[in-house]
Enzyme design. Sequence first.
Site, PDB file in Angstrom:
ATOM      1  N   ASP A  32      12.296  40.918 -23.994  1.00 14.36           N
ATOM      2  CA  ASP A  32      13.673  40.468 -24.129  1.00 14.36           C
ATOM      3  C   ASP A  32      14.471  40.714 -22.861  1.00 14.36           C
ATOM      4  O   ASP A  32      14.948  41.834 -22.623  1.00 14.36           O
ATOM      5  CB  ASP A  32      14.302  41.218 -25.310  1.00 14.36           C
ATOM      6  CG  ASP A  32      15.726  40.794 -25.560  1.00 14.36           C
ATOM      7  OD1 ASP A  32      16.399  41.442 -26.384  1.00 14.36           O
ATOM      8  OD2 ASP A  32      16.180  39.816 -24.936  1.00 14.36           O
ATOM      9  N   ASP A 213      17.829  34.577 -21.097  1.00 13.00           N
ATOM     10  CA  ASP A 213      17.552  35.529 -22.175  1.00 13.00           C
ATOM     11  C   ASP A 213      16.339  35.114 -22.991  1.00 13.00           C
ATOM     12  O   ASP A 213      16.440  34.290 -23.909  1.00 13.00           O
ATOM     13  CB  ASP A 213      18.780  35.642 -23.096  1.00 13.00           C
ATOM     14  CG  ASP A 213      18.586  36.689 -24.173  1.00 13.00           C
ATOM     15  OD1 ASP A 213      19.542  36.925 -24.948  1.00 13.00           O
ATOM     16  OD2 ASP A 213      17.481  37.269 -24.248  1.00 13.00           O
TER      17      ASP A 213
HETATM   18  C1  LIG Z   1      15.932  39.963 -35.020  1.00 13.28           C
HETATM   19  N1  LIG Z   1      15.275  39.831 -33.734  1.00 13.28           N
HETATM   20  C2  LIG Z   1      13.810  39.684 -33.707  1.00 13.28           C
HETATM   21  C3  LIG Z   1      16.010  39.740 -32.546  1.00 13.28           C
HETATM   22  C4  LIG Z   1      15.398  39.816 -31.301  1.00 13.28           C
HETATM   23  C5  LIG Z   1      16.149  39.704 -30.133  1.00 13.28           C
HETATM   24  C6  LIG Z   1      17.530  39.504 -30.217  1.00 13.28           C
HETATM   25  C7  LIG Z   1      18.357  39.305 -29.008  1.00 13.28           C
HETATM   26  O1  LIG Z   1      19.543  39.001 -29.091  1.00 13.28           O
HETATM   27  N2  LIG Z   1      17.771  39.454 -27.803  1.00 13.28           N
HETATM   28  N3  LIG Z   1      18.485  39.180 -26.636  1.00 13.28           N
HETATM   29  C8  LIG Z   1      18.129  39.426 -31.473  1.00 13.28           C
HETATM   30  C9  LIG Z   1      17.386  39.559 -32.631  1.00 13.28           C
END
Ligand SMILES: CN(C)c1ccc(C(=O)NN)cc1
Length: 325
Positions: A32, A213
């Site tokens: 991420d 992102d």
């Molecule tokens: C619920 N999950 C798997 C997520 C995974 C990543 C993110 C996110 O905003 N990453 N920049 C949000 C939620």
Amino acid sequence: QSGEVAANPEQYDESYLCPVQVGQTTLNLDFDTGSADLWVFSTLTPKSESTGHSLYNPSTGTKKSGYTWDISYGDGSGASGTVYADKVVVGGVTATSQAVEAATSVSSQFEQDTDNDGLLGLAFSSINTVEPQAQKTFFDSVKGSLAKPLFTADLKKGAAGTYDFGYIDSSKYTGSISYVNVNTANGFWEFTASGYAVGSGSVSGSVGDAIADTGTTLMYLPTTVVQAYYNKVDSADYDSNQGGYTYDCSENLPNFLISLGGKTFTVSGTDINFAPVDSSGETCFGGIQENTGIGMSILGDIFLKSVFVVFDQTQSTPRLGFAAQ
Ligand SMILES: CN(C)c1ccc(C(=O)NN)cc1
């Protein structure tokens, strides 16, 4: 050192999961670039929340006594827990004493996504949530030992892509790489995107401030841009129940063009067709949505699966490189 790891898509390319050795266990983590915590489901996570997930056992690590973490994401999901130092290996690249954030609580979105065993943050360590001291991301931990202080993302639609650490594999892109400088003030890979076009239109206007992102599924853009896009989709309209623009799944979507670092990149209409809103498959949810309330645009996986991206810290100012795949 340098290395390569597979990025395996979940259904509808909702997120991409990569195998990572954490201590003595291999977990599937969501890489991420929009956050900076490496957190994992663990034997400390309540059974009611961790069923179906692979678990990190902190017994192999060294507890960082008194250290805690608590993260919330843009979609309202989140997790929290305690901190250990342990070995982490990604595609053969090893961090011998990486801060591993073991979850003692996770939100329902994570509980339900049983393919996801946690996140590996690749944004800047300044936004790591560990208290009383922010911890380094995996990339920051290994950066000095990499052949080059950079990593690349090559995500694909409905197929396994790769993240490479320490080198640029020129077989993964076509043409030249165009670079933009990154503003790290908010801890993101944040930059200024230039003009855009819909379908066969000419590139004009400005998308503006945006982040790259990998952890966000869709593209979130200024309202003016999004309205211009769906004006070219006959059946499209904003559905407040679904929380975004929907359209007939039978309709072909136009391409979206965006200019970055002087080069124009095309996101194909087929890539922007995200997913049906229900099992009938009649109405679909668009991969381009409004950035209202976010404060910037987010170029998430819908965009990233069309390009090859270099997350580059070879210079005093970090930069992003974009090339066509
Ligand atoms: C619920 N999950 C798997 C997520 C995974 C990543 C993110 C996110 O905003 N990453 N920049 C949000 C939620």
